[in-house]
Design a protein around this motif. Sequence first.
Motif, PDB file in Angstrom:
ATOM      1  N   SER A  26       1.949  14.560  -8.681  1.00 35.09           N
ATOM      2  CA  SER A  26       2.808  15.742  -8.570  1.00 35.09           C
ATOM      3  C   SER A  26       3.536  16.029  -9.877  1.00 35.09           C
ATOM      4  O   SER A  26       3.723  17.189 -10.257  1.00 35.09           O
ATOM      5  N   GLY A  27       3.933  14.969 -10.571  1.00 39.34           N
ATOM      6  CA  GLY A  27       4.756  15.150 -11.752  1.00 39.34           C
ATOM      7  C   GLY A  27       4.012  15.447 -13.033  1.00 39.34           C
ATOM      8  O   GLY A  27       4.561  16.089 -13.937  1.00 39.34           O
ATOM      9  N   ALA A  85       1.295   6.954  -6.633  1.00 35.45           N
ATOM     10  CA  ALA A  85       0.218   7.897  -6.934  1.00 35.45           C
ATOM     11  C   ALA A  85       0.641   9.329  -6.633  1.00 35.45           C
ATOM     12  O   ALA A  85       0.410  10.242  -7.437  1.00 35.45           O
ATOM     13  N   ALA A  86       1.272   9.537  -5.498  1.00 32.80           N
ATOM     14  CA  ALA A  86       1.708  10.889  -5.131  1.00 32.80           C
ATOM     15  C   ALA A  86       2.718  11.430  -6.134  1.00 32.80           C
ATOM     16  O   ALA A  86       2.651  12.599  -6.542  1.00 32.80           O
ATOM     17  N   ALA A  88      -1.762  13.303   2.916  1.00 33.52           N
ATOM     18  CA  ALA A  88      -0.354  13.674   2.757  1.00 33.52           C
ATOM     19  C   ALA A  88      -0.170  14.984   2.003  1.00 33.52           C
ATOM     20  O   ALA A  88       0.767  15.732   2.279  1.00 33.52           O
ATOM     21  N   MET A  89      -1.045  15.252   1.019  1.00 39.60           N
ATOM     22  CA  MET A  89      -0.869  16.440   0.186  1.00 39.60           C
ATOM     23  C   MET A  89      -2.225  17.055  -0.156  1.00 39.60           C
ATOM     24  O   MET A  89      -2.632  17.070  -1.310  1.00 39.60           O
ATOM     25  N   ILE A  97       0.838  -1.206   0.000  1.00 35.00           N
ATOM     26  CA  ILE A  97       0.000   0.000   0.000  1.00 35.00           C
ATOM     27  C   ILE A  97       0.871   1.254   0.000  1.00 35.00           C
ATOM     28  O   ILE A  97       0.629   2.207  -0.749  1.00 35.00           O
ATOM     29  N   GLY A  98       1.913   1.264   0.827  1.00 34.73           N
ATOM     30  CA  GLY A  98       2.784   2.424   0.886  1.00 34.73           C
ATOM     31  C   GLY A  98       3.474   2.697  -0.439  1.00 34.73           C
ATOM     32  O   GLY A  98       3.590   3.850  -0.868  1.00 34.73           O
TER      33      GLY A  98
END
Length: 250
Positions: free
Chosen positions: A86-87, A81-82, A111-112, A74-75
């Motif tokens: 972001s990119g 995904a993050a 987280a964001m 999961i991490g």
Amino acid sequence: MSGTFNHGDVRQLAYDLTEGDGPGVVFLGGFRSDKEGTKALYLEEWAGRRGQAFLRFDYSGHGQSSGDFLDGSIGDWAEDAAAIISGLTDGPQVLVGSSMGGWISLLIARAMPEKVAGLVTIAAAPDFTEDSMWAGFDEDQRRTLMEDGQIALPSDYSDEPYIITRRLIEDGRQNLVLRTPLPLPFPTRFLQGTADVDVPPSVAYRLLDHATGPDMRLTLVKDADHRFSDPECLTLIAHSVEDVLARAAA
């Protein structure tokens, strides 16, 4: 536009990006699913008709992305995904998370939050490695998992069994979202079928009760199963995303 996003030195994530207006929409798929699924392709077509920016992608070890599924967790997939959000996207996005993707979308929101304009989940499965898998194992299964590092479970969706790894379970415990505060300060829509045997409605009720936010709704569809992919369900998904987009812009 199809391409490969390099996440670090090892992971290459396959994606399809539709250029268009923002806020963009990002689809996050489920456990062992990929970006070619019915819901992802339906939303891509919907986004194209609207001129809406849209991103679908494969986590590492899924679909066309690099890596072995059994090495993932999961991490790892939340990091994928993050990184790709972001990119490849500009500004806040509306996240559409299906099943495990619902859990990952909640991790992204935590987280964001500055990258999240709104959230739609479909049969969201937060904390499933702990509350469904581990909690459902008997003592022999738990012993096998801990001693051998993995266990095989039958699948309703494939002739191949699910291989559940010890790392998946232990990493999942580091990413639980239903044990600590979960603020969702943006328009949020949870969609859930009443006939879902993989992620029962009780999970949706627990998520709705646990999360906090100013604009949060749960919609139940009678007799819809975990796939949530018949024409009526697909239409509801699109309408829910449109609702979130409109409220995010207001």
